[in-house]
Design a protein around this motif. Structure first.
Motif, PDB file in Angstrom:
ATOM      1  N   LEU A 191       0.820  -1.215   0.000  1.00 12.79           N
ATOM      2  CA  LEU A 191       0.000   0.000   0.000  1.00 12.79           C
ATOM      3  C   LEU A 191       0.852   1.263   0.000  1.00 12.79           C
ATOM      4  CD1 LEU A 191      -2.957  -0.863   2.395  1.00 12.79           C
ATOM      5  CD2 LEU A 191      -3.071  -0.409  -0.051  1.00 12.79           C
ATOM      6  N   SER A 192       2.001   1.226   0.658  1.00 17.01           N
ATOM      7  CA  SER A 192       2.852   2.414   0.722  1.00 17.01           C
ATOM      8  C   SER A 192       3.426   2.780  -0.643  1.00 17.01           C
ATOM      9  CB  SER A 192       3.972   2.220   1.738  1.00 17.01           C
ATOM     10  OG  SER A 192       4.904   1.261   1.261  1.00 17.01           O
ATOM     11  N   GLN A 193       3.420   1.838  -1.576  1.00 16.32           N
ATOM     12  CA  GLN A 193       3.962   2.089  -2.912  1.00 16.32           C
ATOM     13  C   GLN A 193       2.897   2.410  -3.952  1.00 16.32           C
ATOM     14  OE1 GLN A 193       6.475  -1.216  -4.000  1.00 16.32           O
ATOM     15  NE2 GLN A 193       7.281  -1.370  -1.936  1.00 16.32           N
ATOM     16  N   ILE A 207      -3.370   5.733  -5.039  1.00 12.79           N
ATOM     17  CA  ILE A 207      -4.770   5.358  -4.866  1.00 12.79           C
ATOM     18  C   ILE A 207      -5.660   6.581  -5.054  1.00 12.79           C
ATOM     19  CG2 ILE A 207      -6.469   4.412  -3.256  1.00 12.79           C
ATOM     20  CD1 ILE A 207      -4.073   2.975  -1.885  1.00 12.79           C
ATOM     21  N   ALA A 208      -6.752   6.402  -5.805  1.00 10.55           N
ATOM     22  CA  ALA A 208      -7.750   7.461  -5.988  1.00 10.55           C
ATOM     23  C   ALA A 208      -9.020   7.074  -5.242  1.00 10.55           C
ATOM     24  CB  ALA A 208      -8.058   7.641  -7.473  1.00 10.55           C
ATOM     25  N   VAL A 209      -9.511   7.984  -4.407  1.00 11.68           N
ATOM     26  CA  VAL A 209     -10.781   7.800  -3.710  1.00 11.68           C
ATOM     27  C   VAL A 209     -11.754   8.819  -4.291  1.00 11.68           C
ATOM     28  CG1 VAL A 209     -11.986   7.922  -1.496  1.00 11.68           C
ATOM     29  CG2 VAL A 209      -9.659   6.990  -1.598  1.00 11.68           C
ATOM     30  N   VAL A 210     -12.833   8.328  -4.909  1.00  5.62           N
ATOM     31  CA  VAL A 210     -13.782   9.210  -5.596  1.00  5.62           C
ATOM     32  C   VAL A 210     -15.163   9.019  -4.981  1.00  5.62           C
ATOM     33  CG1 VAL A 210     -14.670   9.949  -7.826  1.00  5.62           C
ATOM     34  CG2 VAL A 210     -12.443   8.806  -7.713  1.00  5.62           C
ATOM     35  N   LEU A 257     -17.437  12.664   4.318  1.00  9.14           N
ATOM     36  CA  LEU A 257     -17.226  11.655   5.351  1.00  9.14           C
ATOM     37  C   LEU A 257     -16.627  10.376   4.767  1.00  9.14           C
ATOM     38  CD1 LEU A 257     -17.587  10.849   8.330  1.00  9.14           C
ATOM     39  CD2 LEU A 257     -19.874  10.058   7.728  1.00  9.14           C
ATOM     40  N   VAL A 258     -17.111   9.955   3.618  1.00  7.37           N
ATOM     41  CA  VAL A 258     -16.597   8.744   2.975  1.00  7.37           C
ATOM     42  C   VAL A 258     -15.160   8.968   2.509  1.00  7.37           C
ATOM     43  CG1 VAL A 258     -16.877   7.143   1.044  1.00  7.37           C
ATOM     44  CG2 VAL A 258     -18.892   7.945   2.306  1.00  7.37           C
ATOM     45  N   ARG A 259     -14.916  10.093   1.834  1.00  4.96           N
ATOM     46  CA  ARG A 259     -13.549  10.376   1.342  1.00  4.96           C
ATOM     47  C   ARG A 259     -12.560  10.425   2.501  1.00  4.96           C
ATOM     48  NH1 ARG A 259     -16.169  14.332  -1.502  1.00  4.96           N
ATOM     49  NH2 ARG A 259     -15.196  15.955  -0.251  1.00  4.96           N
ATOM     50  N   GLU A 260     -12.911  11.163   3.554  1.00  3.44           N
ATOM     51  CA  GLU A 260     -11.994  11.298   4.691  1.00  3.44           C
ATOM     52  C   GLU A 260     -11.845   9.979   5.446  1.00  3.44           C
ATOM     53  OE1 GLU A 260     -10.092  13.891   5.002  1.00  3.44           O
ATOM     54  OE2 GLU A 260     -11.145  14.871   3.356  1.00  3.44           O
ATOM     55  N   GLY A 261     -12.940   9.250   5.584  1.00  8.35           N
ATOM     56  CA  GLY A 261     -12.881   7.960   6.276  1.00  8.35           C
ATOM     57  C   GLY A 261     -12.016   6.954   5.536  1.00  8.35           C
ATOM     58  N   MET A 262     -12.210   6.848   4.230  1.00  9.14           N
ATOM     59  CA  MET A 262     -11.390   5.919   3.433  1.00  9.14           C
ATOM     60  C   MET A 262      -9.919   6.320   3.482  1.00  9.14           C
ATOM     61  SD  MET A 262     -13.186   3.442   2.381  1.00  9.14           S
ATOM     62  CE  MET A 262     -11.835   2.728   1.494  1.00  9.14           C
ATOM     63  N   ASN A 271       0.304   6.112   1.668  1.00 14.32           N
ATOM     64  CA  ASN A 271       0.693   7.513   1.782  1.00 14.32           C
ATOM     65  C   ASN A 271       0.379   8.343   0.549  1.00 14.32           C
ATOM     66  OD1 ASN A 271       1.862   6.970   4.328  1.00 14.32           O
ATOM     67  ND2 ASN A 271       3.659   6.140   3.292  1.00 14.32           N
ATOM     68  N   ASN A 272      -0.005   7.702  -0.535  1.00 19.66           N
ATOM     69  CA  ASN A 272      -0.221   8.415  -1.786  1.00 19.66           C
ATOM     70  C   ASN A 272      -1.686   8.268  -2.217  1.00 19.66           C
ATOM     71  OD1 ASN A 272       0.151   9.836  -4.110  1.00 19.66           O
ATOM     72  ND2 ASN A 272       1.712   8.483  -4.966  1.00 19.66           N
ATOM     73  N   VAL A 273      -2.588   8.903  -1.450  1.00 16.54           N
ATOM     74  CA  VAL A 273      -4.021   8.832  -1.719  1.00 16.54           C
ATOM     75  C   VAL A 273      -4.486  10.202  -2.196  1.00 16.54           C
ATOM     76  CG1 VAL A 273      -6.305   8.398  -0.738  1.00 16.54           C
ATOM     77  CG2 VAL A 273      -4.337   7.067   0.048  1.00 16.54           C
TER      78      VAL A 273
END
Length: 78
Positions: A7-9, A12-15, A20-25, A35-37
């Motif tokens: 995951l550290s490498q 990731i895109a959160v759409v 609340l969903v964006r911040e929670g994810m 670290n790269n979201v």
């Protein structure tokens, strides 16, 4: 290689249109060393980045975004 180092490498895109969903994810992913979201509140914001040549390794997308328009034809885990 364990999950946290993978995951550290990853980029990731959160759409999602809900803060609340964006911040929670993002918080959940950060707790696992992601670290790269990048967060997007609309599908169009993501498309703009993709058009600019910015790609991600993994996408978490709300399939019912108001501006999504159509259901994706790609495979997804729902």
């Amino acid at each position: 290689m364990d999950d946290q180092s993978i995951l550290s490498q990853m980029k990731i895109a959160v759409v999602d249109d809900h803060d609340l969903v964006r911040e929670g994810m993002t918080a959940i992913l950060a707790s696992r060393n992601a670290n790269n979201v990048t967060k997007f509140s609309t599908a169009m914001a993501l498309v703009t980045q993709l058009d600019a040549g910015i790609e991600f390794d993994f996408y978490i997308i709300d399939l019912e975004l108001p501006d999504f328009g159509v259901k994706p034809k790609s495979r997804c885990i729902c």
